[in-house]
Design a protein around this motif. Structure first.
Motif, PDB file in Angstrom:
ATOM      1  N   UNK A  51       0.800  -1.225   0.000  1.00 27.09           N
ATOM      2  CA  UNK A  51       0.000   0.000   0.000  1.00 27.09           C
ATOM      3  C   UNK A  51       0.837   1.282   0.000  1.00 27.09           C
ATOM      4  N   UNK A  52       2.153   1.141   0.087  1.00 26.12           N
ATOM      5  CA  UNK A  52       3.003   2.332   0.078  1.00 26.12           C
ATOM      6  C   UNK A  52       3.071   3.055   1.412  1.00 26.12           C
ATOM      7  N   UNK A  53       2.539   2.416   2.455  1.00 22.61           N
ATOM      8  CA  UNK A  53       2.624   3.002   3.797  1.00 22.61           C
ATOM      9  C   UNK A  53       4.062   2.846   4.293  1.00 22.61           C
ATOM     10  N   UNK A  73      -2.442   6.944  -7.171  1.00 18.29           N
ATOM     11  CA  UNK A  73      -3.746   7.499  -6.807  1.00 18.29           C
ATOM     12  C   UNK A  73      -4.868   6.814  -7.588  1.00 18.29           C
ATOM     13  N   UNK A  76      -5.491   3.260  -6.273  1.00 18.12           N
ATOM     14  CA  UNK A  76      -6.086   3.202  -4.933  1.00 18.12           C
ATOM     15  C   UNK A  76      -7.579   3.554  -4.918  1.00 18.12           C
ATOM     16  N   UNK A  77      -8.063   4.168  -5.997  1.00 16.40           N
ATOM     17  CA  UNK A  77      -9.505   4.365  -6.118  1.00 16.40           C
ATOM     18  C   UNK A  77     -10.249   3.028  -6.011  1.00 16.40           C
ATOM     19  N   UNK A  81      -9.433  -0.903   2.109  1.00 14.51           N
ATOM     20  CA  UNK A  81      -8.513  -1.482   3.093  1.00 14.51           C
ATOM     21  C   UNK A  81      -9.107  -1.508   4.497  1.00 14.51           C
ATOM     22  N   UNK A 101     -15.337  10.891   2.908  1.00 13.40           N
ATOM     23  CA  UNK A 101     -15.064   9.908   1.855  1.00 13.40           C
ATOM     24  C   UNK A 101     -15.681  10.303   0.519  1.00 13.40           C
ATOM     25  N   UNK A 104     -13.230  11.993  -1.282  1.00 15.56           N
ATOM     26  CA  UNK A 104     -11.962  11.298  -1.505  1.00 15.56           C
ATOM     27  C   UNK A 104     -12.078  10.240  -2.605  1.00 15.56           C
ATOM     28  N   UNK A 105     -13.133   9.423  -2.520  1.00 15.83           N
ATOM     29  CA  UNK A 105     -13.324   8.377  -3.534  1.00 15.83           C
ATOM     30  C   UNK A 105     -14.345   8.838  -4.573  1.00 15.83           C
ATOM     31  N   UNK A 144     -14.500   0.357   3.952  1.00 15.34           N
ATOM     32  CA  UNK A 144     -13.665  -0.267   2.917  1.00 15.34           C
ATOM     33  C   UNK A 144     -14.505  -0.714   1.728  1.00 15.34           C
TER      34      UNK A 144
ATOM     35  N   UNK B  66      -2.732   7.183   3.582  1.00 18.27           N
ATOM     36  CA  UNK B  66      -1.888   6.831   2.442  1.00 18.27           C
ATOM     37  C   UNK B  66      -2.522   5.711   1.612  1.00 18.27           C
ATOM     38  N   UNK B  69      -6.954   7.059  -2.140  1.00 19.36           N
ATOM     39  CA  UNK B  69      -6.451   7.674  -3.377  1.00 19.36           C
ATOM     40  C   UNK B  69      -6.074   9.142  -3.212  1.00 19.36           C
ATOM     41  N   UNK B  72       0.853  11.508  -0.944  1.00 22.37           N
ATOM     42  CA  UNK B  72       1.469  11.997   0.285  1.00 22.37           C
ATOM     43  C   UNK B  72       1.586  13.517   0.260  1.00 22.37           C
TER      44      UNK B  72
END
Lengths: 291, 208
Positions: A51-53, A73, A76-77, A81, A101, A104-105, A144, B66, B69, B72
């Motif tokens: 996930x790039x965390x 980005x 991740x749409x 999670x 959200x 965001x989504x 999620x 993170x 979508x 950072x």
């Protein structure tokens, strides 16, 4: 079959303590993948690296056939999670999450979200910190799922849930996976959950993938050979993968139950559970050379 | 990014009752000395905004953020924007309160109010611009300590310079008075951009 996740030579290195990798994995879409391993084996590290965390030291990750570093980005749409311990700040309430959200989504579905809240008996206006552990987990699962993801990445999604809710949640995952484009990567300690729903089992130990097999194949072919202490020396060392000495007998992990049954007719060969498998591989001796 | 800004502002809404309590106390105090009112709302807005970092840290929010979508870069940017929105709200609020107090005392000097409020807001923004990179680097608790030590250090340094190098502060004050409407925005933009770039650099390498 389309690939949901492709991991090539992934390495995550913590100087002086722990190294994950190299990990090579191909996960097909349409499957539920169970990630098992003891505490500290690297399950969360793997999930967070995907996930790039966590920032990987080496390797390439592709999700939905796209390079993750370049299309983060966008990719991740389509991912939902549930992380262990990490969620929205606790002074927000479930209703706030909907407002956030939505921005965001792109595919956030408020109706679906509130439907889940309703189904899970979650209050809309109570601060997250006042929810019980199980309710919080359910809220995380609702969040999620509510943007119609194609891939669910879940770190211990069933921990803290009682058996009734757990089966509800597993039911939801099965419904989700009915769509062939959908995929679930699921880490857990509760291996019995995976026996019910997983298609593939990935076993991580000390930062390495030591087993990556179809669940049915695994449970059909692997077994436990049991024998008395005095008969142990008569067994061919190539016939078992690991062994564990108990008080009165030996237990051996075997990878071809049928063959072993024929060869050692006077001994017991039991079916295996994922839990037995984990214990025998981690606690057992001679655990090299597993394929 | 809009969602992240909303998240911070909604969190502040959750804490609003404490802020209002603070504010009421200070308004009562400021009835004695009006000038204090210029500082208080913006100062409170900073204190409250810092708590969003505390909650983020406590609930390990960043890992979750993170996985959504958003880049950072946007996570960092949204903090700056949300904090400035909050200061803006505080500024409007301060102006209104100052006018009301002015009405009570029948003594309104609109220009003085605006100048005072803007200078206070500007100093809070600069303080935040110093604080944010420190918070990203060291965490909220250590960041908070660093800021107090840092501010004290800078004050000492300026005092030392003024005393030993015979700088005429008066000239500067006259100059500042004349051009503050130019000096303030330019300084703020420069400081904010530098601060953001440093925070971004730190955050891009951070793991959660």
């Amino acid at each position: 079959m389309n690939k949901a996740i492709e991991i090539k030579d992934l390495v995550k290195n913590y100087p002086e303590s722990f190294t994950l990798g190299e990990i090579n994995l191909n996960i097909s879409s349409g499957e539920i993948i169970g990630l098992i391993g003891e505490n500290g084996a690297g399950k969360t590290t793997l999930i967070k690296s995907i996930l790039g965390i966590l920032l990987k030291n080496k390797g390439e990750i592709k999700i939905f056939n796209k390079n993750l570093d370049k299309n983060e980005v966008l990719i991740k749409e389509d991912i939902g999670v549930v992380l262990d311990n990490s969620f929205f700040p606790e002074i927000l309430c479930p209703k706030d999450l909907d407002k956030i959200m939505k921005s965001i989504y792109q595919n956030w579905d408020s109706l679906l979200y509130f439907k889940y809240l309703n189904e899970f008996n979650l209050p809309c206006n109570t601060m997250i910190k006042k929810l019980s552990k199980g309710m919080k987990k359910k809220l995380e699962i609702a969040a999620a799922l509510a943007h119609h993801p194609k891939l669910l990445i879940l770190d211990e999604p069933t921990s803290g849930l009682d058996p009734v809710v757990r089966s509800e949640v597993l039911e939801i995952f099965l419904k989700f996976i009915a769509d062939e484009e959908h995929t679930i990567l699921f880490s857990t300690h509760i291996t019995s959950d995976l026996e019910h729903i997983a298609d593939e089992i990935i076993f991580i130990n000390k930062g390495k993938v030591i087993l990556n097999k179809n669940r049915d194949e695994l449970l059909d072919n692997y077994g436990i050979l049991k024998c008395d202490i005095d008969k142990f020396s008569s067994i061919d060392k190539n016939d078992y993968i690991t062994y564990k000495k108990n008080k009165y007998d030996y237990e051996m992990l075997v990878s071809d139950k049928a063959k072993i049954k024929k060869k050692y007719k006077d001994m017991i060969v039991d079916n295996i559970t994922l839990e037995d498998l984990m214990v025998l591989i981690i606690k057992g001796d001679k655990n090299e050379g597993i394929n | 990014m809009k969602g992240l800004i909303k998240k911070d502002l909604l969190m502040i809404k959750g804490n609003l009752k404490y802020a209002l309590l603070f504010l009421v106390v200070f308004i009562i105090i400021s009835l004695e000395d009006v000038s204090i009112i210029y500082y208080i709302p913006t100062f409170i807005s900073m204190m409250i905004f810092i708590t969003t970092f505390s909650y983020d840290e406590y609930n390990l929010w960043d890992a979750y953020a993170i996985s959504m979508p958003v880049s950072r870069k946007d996570i960092v940017k949204s903090k700056y924007i949300a904090s400035i929105i909050l200061i803006f709200i505080a500024v409007i609020f301060t102006i209104i309160i100052s006018l009301i107090i002015g009405l009570i005392y029948d003594n309104i000097n609109f220009q003085e109010i605006i100048a005072n409020v803007l200078i206070c807001a500007a100093s809070i923004i600069i303080l935040e611009a110093i604080m944010f990179p420190l918070i990203y680097k060291f965490g909220v608790e250590k960041g908070r300590i660093t800021i107090f030590v840092g501010t004290f250090g800078i004050a000492l340094l300026i005092g030392f310079l003024l005393k030993n190098f015979n700088v005429d502060a008066n000239n500067f004050i006259v100059f500042f008075d004349k051009y503050y409407y130019l000096i303030i925005p330019i300084t703020l933009i420069i400081v904010l951009v530098i601060s953001y770039l440093i925070s971004k650099k730190i955050y891009l390498k951070k793991e959660f």
